[in-house]
Design a protein around this motif. Sequence first.
Motif, PDB file in Angstrom:
ATOM      1  N   ARG A   3       0.865  -1.198   0.000  1.00 58.28           N
ATOM      2  CA  ARG A   3       0.000   0.000   0.000  1.00 58.28           C
ATOM      3  C   ARG A   3       0.896   1.241   0.000  1.00 58.28           C
ATOM      4  NH1 ARG A   3      -5.325  -1.004   0.875  1.00 58.28           N
ATOM      5  NH2 ARG A   3      -5.734   0.914   2.055  1.00 58.28           N
ATOM      6  N   GLU A   4       1.513   1.469  -1.152  1.00 58.12           N
ATOM      7  CA  GLU A   4       2.528   2.512  -1.280  1.00 58.12           C
ATOM      8  C   GLU A   4       1.949   3.915  -1.272  1.00 58.12           C
ATOM      9  OE1 GLU A   4       3.942   0.344  -4.843  1.00 58.12           O
ATOM     10  OE2 GLU A   4       5.950   0.731  -4.058  1.00 58.12           O
ATOM     11  N   LEU A   5       0.642   4.046  -1.469  1.00 60.18           N
ATOM     12  CA  LEU A   5       0.011   5.366  -1.467  1.00 60.18           C
ATOM     13  C   LEU A   5      -0.861   5.572  -0.227  1.00 60.18           C
ATOM     14  CD1 LEU A   5      -1.033   5.726  -5.223  1.00 60.18           C
ATOM     15  CD2 LEU A   5       1.098   6.433  -4.125  1.00 60.18           C
ATOM     16  N   GLU A   6      -0.622   4.797   0.803  1.00 58.67           N
ATOM     17  CA  GLU A   6      -1.394   4.916   2.047  1.00 58.67           C
ATOM     18  C   GLU A   6      -1.355   6.352   2.560  1.00 58.67           C
ATOM     19  OE1 GLU A   6      -3.997   3.346   4.420  1.00 58.67           O
ATOM     20  OE2 GLU A   6      -2.684   1.807   3.557  1.00 58.67           O
ATOM     21  N   GLY A   7      -2.529   6.901   2.875  1.00 60.18           N
ATOM     22  CA  GLY A   7      -2.615   8.244   3.412  1.00 60.18           C
ATOM     23  C   GLY A   7      -2.635   9.348   2.377  1.00 60.18           C
ATOM     24  N   ARG A   8      -2.480   9.009   1.104  1.00 54.99           N
ATOM     25  CA  ARG A   8      -2.472  10.013   0.045  1.00 54.99           C
ATOM     26  C   ARG A   8      -3.888  10.225  -0.489  1.00 54.99           C
ATOM     27  NH1 ARG A   8       2.601   9.365  -2.487  1.00 54.99           N
ATOM     28  NH2 ARG A   8       2.191  11.188  -3.811  1.00 54.99           N
ATOM     29  N   ARG A 203      -7.047  -6.100 -32.837  1.00 56.70           N
ATOM     30  CA  ARG A 203      -7.294  -7.125 -31.820  1.00 56.70           C
ATOM     31  C   ARG A 203      -6.636  -8.445 -32.217  1.00 56.70           C
ATOM     32  NH1 ARG A 203     -10.846  -6.413 -27.766  1.00 56.70           N
ATOM     33  NH2 ARG A 203     -12.240  -4.618 -27.757  1.00 56.70           N
ATOM     34  N   GLU A 204      -6.816  -8.828 -33.458  1.00 58.37           N
ATOM     35  CA  GLU A 204      -6.271 -10.107 -33.925  1.00 58.37           C
ATOM     36  C   GLU A 204      -4.751 -10.118 -33.889  1.00 58.37           C
ATOM     37  OE1 GLU A 204      -8.001 -10.541 -37.768  1.00 58.37           O
ATOM     38  OE2 GLU A 204      -9.975 -11.160 -36.996  1.00 58.37           O
ATOM     39  N   GLN A 205      -4.137  -8.979 -34.106  1.00 58.92           N
ATOM     40  CA  GLN A 205      -2.676  -8.901 -34.127  1.00 58.92           C
ATOM     41  C   GLN A 205      -2.074  -8.702 -32.738  1.00 58.92           C
ATOM     42  OE1 GLN A 205      -1.987  -5.647 -36.818  1.00 58.92           O
ATOM     43  NE2 GLN A 205      -1.880  -6.977 -38.618  1.00 58.92           N
ATOM     44  N   GLY A 206      -2.922  -8.481 -31.733  1.00 62.04           N
ATOM     45  CA  GLY A 206      -2.404  -8.212 -30.402  1.00 62.04           C
ATOM     46  C   GLY A 206      -1.730  -6.861 -30.321  1.00 62.04           C
ATOM     47  N   SER A 207      -2.265  -5.871 -31.034  1.00 62.42           N
ATOM     48  CA  SER A 207      -1.636  -4.548 -31.057  1.00 62.42           C
ATOM     49  C   SER A 207      -2.470  -3.501 -30.324  1.00 62.42           C
ATOM     50  CB  SER A 207      -1.374  -4.110 -32.503  1.00 62.42           C
ATOM     51  OG  SER A 207      -2.555  -4.139 -33.281  1.00 62.42           O
ATOM     52  N   LEU A 208      -3.158  -3.940 -29.253  1.00 61.25           N
ATOM     53  CA  LEU A 208      -3.891  -3.022 -28.387  1.00 61.25           C
ATOM     54  C   LEU A 208      -3.452  -3.235 -26.934  1.00 61.25           C
ATOM     55  CD1 LEU A 208      -7.529  -3.390 -29.794  1.00 61.25           C
ATOM     56  CD2 LEU A 208      -5.970  -1.483 -30.174  1.00 61.25           C
ATOM     57  N   LEU A 209      -3.449  -2.166 -26.162  1.00 60.29           N
ATOM     58  CA  LEU A 209      -3.171  -2.250 -24.731  1.00 60.29           C
ATOM     59  C   LEU A 209      -4.471  -2.302 -23.946  1.00 60.29           C
ATOM     60  CD1 LEU A 209      -0.470   0.568 -24.414  1.00 60.29           C
ATOM     61  CD2 LEU A 209      -0.042  -1.897 -24.284  1.00 60.29           C
ATOM     62  N   GLU A 210      -4.405  -2.805 -22.723  1.00 60.13           N
ATOM     63  CA  GLU A 210      -5.529  -2.757 -21.797  1.00 60.13           C
ATOM     64  C   GLU A 210      -5.346  -1.562 -20.864  1.00 60.13           C
ATOM     65  OE1 GLU A 210      -8.155  -4.679 -21.939  1.00 60.13           O
ATOM     66  OE2 GLU A 210      -7.334  -5.940 -23.554  1.00 60.13           O
ATOM     67  N   ALA A 211      -6.453  -1.000 -20.402  1.00 63.37           N
ATOM     68  CA  ALA A 211      -6.376   0.145 -19.486  1.00 63.37           C
ATOM     69  C   ALA A 211      -5.585  -0.194 -18.228  1.00 63.37           C
ATOM     70  CB  ALA A 211      -7.785   0.612 -19.124  1.00 63.37           C
ATOM     71  N   ALA A 212      -5.695  -1.429 -17.755  1.00 66.61           N
ATOM     72  CA  ALA A 212      -4.963  -1.835 -16.551  1.00 66.61           C
ATOM     73  C   ALA A 212      -3.455  -1.784 -16.765  1.00 66.61           C
ATOM     74  CB  ALA A 212      -5.389  -3.235 -16.127  1.00 66.61           C
ATOM     75  N   ASP A 213      -3.005  -2.024 -18.000  1.00 68.74           N
ATOM     76  CA  ASP A 213      -1.578  -1.933 -18.301  1.00 68.74           C
ATOM     77  C   ASP A 213      -1.089  -0.504 -18.109  1.00 68.74           C
ATOM     78  OD1 ASP A 213      -1.662  -4.624 -19.105  1.00 68.74           O
ATOM     79  OD2 ASP A 213      -2.108  -4.084 -21.188  1.00 68.74           O
ATOM     80  N   VAL A 214      -1.897   0.447 -18.548  1.00 67.35           N
ATOM     81  CA  VAL A 214      -1.532   1.857 -18.404  1.00 67.35           C
ATOM     82  C   VAL A 214      -1.542   2.257 -16.932  1.00 67.35           C
ATOM     83  CG1 VAL A 214      -2.088   4.207 -19.120  1.00 67.35           C
ATOM     84  CG2 VAL A 214      -2.523   2.298 -20.689  1.00 67.35           C
ATOM     85  N   ALA A 215      -2.517   1.761 -16.184  1.00 70.52           N
ATOM     86  CA  ALA A 215      -2.610   2.083 -14.761  1.00 70.52           C
ATOM     87  C   ALA A 215      -1.375   1.614 -13.997  1.00 70.52           C
ATOM     88  CB  ALA A 215      -3.867   1.470 -14.164  1.00 70.52           C
ATOM     89  N   GLU A 216      -0.820   0.492 -14.382  1.00 70.83           N
ATOM     90  CA  GLU A 216       0.405   0.003 -13.739  1.00 70.83           C
ATOM     91  C   GLU A 216       1.547   0.997 -13.920  1.00 70.83           C
ATOM     92  OE1 GLU A 216       1.628  -3.915 -14.764  1.00 70.83           O
ATOM     93  OE2 GLU A 216      -0.297  -4.827 -14.277  1.00 70.83           O
ATOM     94  N   VAL A 217       1.609   1.619 -15.084  1.00 72.96           N
ATOM     95  CA  VAL A 217       2.662   2.600 -15.345  1.00 72.96           C
ATOM     96  C   VAL A 217       2.413   3.867 -14.532  1.00 72.96           C
ATOM     97  CG1 VAL A 217       3.772   4.005 -17.125  1.00 72.96           C
ATOM     98  CG2 VAL A 217       3.126   1.645 -17.629  1.00 72.96           C
ATOM     99  N   VAL A 218       1.158   4.280 -14.407  1.00 73.51           N
ATOM    100  CA  VAL A 218       0.827   5.429 -13.567  1.00 73.51           C
ATOM    101  C   VAL A 218       1.307   5.185 -12.142  1.00 73.51           C
ATOM    102  CG1 VAL A 218      -1.065   6.744 -12.523  1.00 73.51           C
ATOM    103  CG2 VAL A 218      -1.157   6.147 -14.955  1.00 73.51           C
ATOM    104  N   LEU A 219       1.033   4.008 -11.615  1.00 75.51           N
ATOM    105  CA  LEU A 219       1.448   3.691 -10.251  1.00 75.51           C
ATOM    106  C   LEU A 219       2.971   3.667 -10.133  1.00 75.51           C
ATOM    107  CD1 LEU A 219      -0.084   3.135  -7.638  1.00 75.51           C
ATOM    108  CD2 LEU A 219       0.214   0.695  -8.073  1.00 75.51           C
ATOM    109  N   PHE A 220       3.651   3.158 -11.144  1.00 74.11           N
ATOM    110  CA  PHE A 220       5.116   3.174 -11.162  1.00 74.11           C
ATOM    111  C   PHE A 220       5.634   4.605 -11.061  1.00 74.11           C
ATOM    112  CE2 PHE A 220       9.008   3.705 -13.694  1.00 74.11           C
ATOM    113  CZ  PHE A 220       9.874   2.859 -13.025  1.00 74.11           C
ATOM    114  N   MET A 221       5.065   5.501 -11.835  1.00 78.29           N
ATOM    115  CA  MET A 221       5.503   6.896 -11.811  1.00 78.29           C
ATOM    116  C   MET A 221       5.300   7.523 -10.439  1.00 78.29           C
ATOM    117  SD  MET A 221       3.919   8.013 -15.519  1.00 78.29           S
ATOM    118  CE  MET A 221       4.502   9.709 -15.523  1.00 78.29           C
ATOM    119  N   LEU A 222       4.181   7.232  -9.820  1.00 79.89           N
ATOM    120  CA  LEU A 222       3.841   7.849  -8.537  1.00 79.89           C
ATOM    121  C   LEU A 222       4.675   7.331  -7.379  1.00 79.89           C
ATOM    122  CD1 LEU A 222      -0.058   7.856  -8.818  1.00 79.89           C
ATOM    123  CD2 LEU A 222       1.468   9.837  -9.006  1.00 79.89           C
TER     124      LEU A 222
END
Length: 242
Positions: A3-8, A203-222
Amino acid sequence: MARELEGRVAAVTGAASGIGLASSEAMLAAGARVVMVDRDAAALQALRNKHGEAVLPLVIDLLDPADCATLLPKILEQAGRLDIFHANAGSYVGGDLIDADSAAIDRMLNLNVNVVMKNVHDVLPHMIERGSGDIIVTSSLAAHFPTPWEPVYAASKWAINCFVQTVRRQVFRHGIRVGSISPGPVVTALLADWPAEKLQQAREQGSLLEAADVAEVVLFMLTRPRGMTIRDVVMLPTNFDL
């Protein structure tokens, strides 16, 4: 998860769906209280029911100037402080410029550029007074490449890329980090304007990201040490260039 953002306290615009929802849920899981800002009151209430008191729903129409101006006062009224602001709300206009609707262009540029600038302008004094804060803006891969099938959308993100980099230089001395995330195509409602055959092929080529993938990067930045700013993260599906 630690819980790295506890209290924020965080606030996320466009929080009821897509990247905004995924970002909010990632921060909730990391211990933050999150002011979820959106026009969709029913969706926000459902998320409050799902996640409990850590969700602070805030119904605002960001395209209404008077309503938009209430953002920070209403955040402070609910949460008392603001540590993290994710300016995520946006819309999309794709296709040939000649086919674009002028009203849609105005709306998109207002939301993607003007609203972001006004929201960041409004939260900065609070963060400067406290001597700390994180601002993340949802940009796009289109901010780094002159994407021929979306000149209006790409132009809005090029503007935001400049805004993020210049504001960062103005406020870092106040202990405020400013950065952006620049994902390639993400499976969200913004892709609704894509031609059906292009979306199916991606979709067939696997050339789309999921929103959760982006959220992981947001958390990394924070969660980097305060002496480190992640200025911009460009993320794209491995098969994007197929």
